[in-house]
Design an enzyme around this catalytic site. Structure first.
Site, PDB file in Angstrom:
ATOM      1  N   HIS A   1      50.657  21.649  26.089  1.00  0.00           N
ATOM      2  CA  HIS A   1      50.809  22.127  24.706  1.00  0.00           C
ATOM      3  C   HIS A   1      49.825  23.251  24.399  1.00  0.00           C
ATOM      4  O   HIS A   1      50.155  24.217  23.704  1.00  0.00           O
ATOM      5  CB  HIS A   1      50.568  20.975  23.718  1.00  0.00           C
TER       6      HIS A   1
ATOM      7  N   LYS B   1      58.111  23.023  32.562  1.00  0.00           N
ATOM      8  CA  LYS B   1      58.000  21.741  33.269  1.00  0.00           C
ATOM      9  C   LYS B   1      59.233  20.906  32.958  1.00  0.00           C
ATOM     10  O   LYS B   1      59.788  20.255  33.835  1.00  0.00           O
ATOM     11  CB  LYS B   1      56.725  21.004  32.804  1.00  0.00           C
TER      12      LYS B   1
END
Lengths: 282, 282
Positions: free
Chosen positions: B37, B149
């Site tokens: 993040h 990802k």
């Protein structure tokens, strides 16, 4: 008035207008404009700096037995009418522009659709929801105008806007009526002279229910019976349905409270007419 | 950094910032922020005037056997980390704010979901699509950042954006890796020392496939076999899947052309690791 058929072009234009502080009013249509559309355009013209009309016959909202190819089209006339009402932009995309690739998602309208006319057109409102999600992102309007003649569509669209927090205000526009109260419709021309003289009884019946509700009647069946009796005794039309639901939820109610709709469909020999009123009681 | 929990408040703030000509970068998360993040926030910080982070654990994307209530939450820590990366706004709504009434519609992701991890989480991406449709209308970002990802999520979100012409640019952000190539993951701590030493073989295997493709190999099975063989012979992990699909369509291909993904999941004793590479060939 500018005619734009490219999504990217109108998005950029709208972003620019928004950046300039302009308010944008939007009237989405499938074209073949009639007086109802004109009313929406006129109200949008009064309330916004910029008025955008879209004309797009959306294949997604046609059922397998509904003839998408035969839906009436007349873009030259639409263009002329849009100019006359002072629209600033006519967005007129091709099917390929709107659906360049297979959709990877599907929107299903899970409530408000299994009643009234929606019950007879499964999947119709799914297509309406999908194309409006697209059009709201393309035109980015401050206000979008929909006619209350199709009150179920207004309810469904309000649901879509609320579900997805779309930053647009839905403006429901009152049904336009003839002097005798008959809701204007392109189908009225199919009425015989005799039927045309009887047809105002539809709205009269709805007005009787309004008066009864204002005078304290809270029983749904009593109100719908008033409408039915008046229409049946004053016309030769066949009652297709007379229904009362909460609005905009379109759920059955056992006792009147809040806002509700009384909606009616009457079949004449060559025309099926619909009408409704929306009332609020304490 | 301002913390806003009201949809109306952040919508108004964002509209105002847009009117001022500011660009808005958006990082939607379920909170409990990790290094991935942070990378998204840092890139958003570099590319936009305003950075908005949302923290919302979305009940719609949890399956009946997935524990929404037990999903980890630590808003104080998230707030601290968001401040440190220079976010301007933290949007932190309650479930009631996001879903004040039952939804009247349902979005179903009809493609790109029946492969890879999505195959094991039916309905998961439907919930992701719904909440992002909401969040994009609430935050109105110019750019939205998602980590590669989870390349399947990126593909699904790109589909939603394209389907509905959402005026946002999806920015896919490369997977962050350890010095030895292992994709960073909060699950890496569950690897034994021995497994941790073996785990870089996952990315090494993917790199072997990349080299083979660059040298002209166009057979999907040959590439996946290269990856599989390398991982199986260099780790004690169990191959959960090794798959190759077109990207972002995530459809099977008989011969390589255009852009495709090779994605792998490997089960170690206490951790299941995933990784992927996306390649383009002529």
């Amino acid at each position: 008035m500018q005619i734009i058929s490219s999504i990217q072009e109108i998005q950029q234009r709208m972003l620019q207008l928004r950046a300039e502080g302009k308010t944008i009013g939007f009237v989405p249509t499938m074209g073949f404009l009639h007086e109802g559309h004109m009313t929406l355009l006129q109200q949008a013209r009064q309330e916004n700096d910029i008025v955008v009309l879209s004309v797009f016959v959306n294949p997604l909202q046609f059922g397998p037995n509904e003839d998408f190819d035969r839906y009436p089209r007349d873009i030259e006339r639409d263009e002329q009418l849009a100019r006359e009402t002072g629209a600033d932009y006519l967005f007129y995309p091709s099917t390929e522009e709107m659906y360049p690739a297979p959709m990877t998602t599907k929107v299903t309208v899970t409530s408000r659709t299994d009643v009234l006319c929606g019950a007879k057109r499964p999947g119709h409102f799914d297509g309406v929801a999908a194309v409006l999600l697209k059009l709201f992102n393309i035109v980015m309007p401050h206000r979008a105008y929909f006619g209350l003649k199709d009150a179920q569509q207004v309810a469904v669209v309000q649901g879509v806007i609320s579900d997805y927090n779309i930053p647009v205000t839905l403006v429901p526009v009152a049904t336009v009526r003839e002097a005798d109260g008959l809701a204007k419709s392109s189908r009225n021309v199919y009425l015989s002279e005799r039927e045309r003289a009887q047809a105002p009884a539809i709205y009269q019946g709805l007005q009787l229910a309004r008066q009864a509700a204002e005078q304290g009647e809270r029983c749904p069946e009593a109100l719908t019976a008033l409408v039915r009796d008046h229409i049946v005794s004053h016309t030769e039309g066949e009652m297709d349905y007379i229904q009362l639901y909460s609005y905009p939820e379109l759920e059955s109610v056992s006792e009147l409270a809040g806002t509700f709709i009384i909606a009616v469909a009457v079949k004449f020999a060559r025309a099926r007419l619909i009408d409704n009123i929306i009332l609020t009681v304490e």
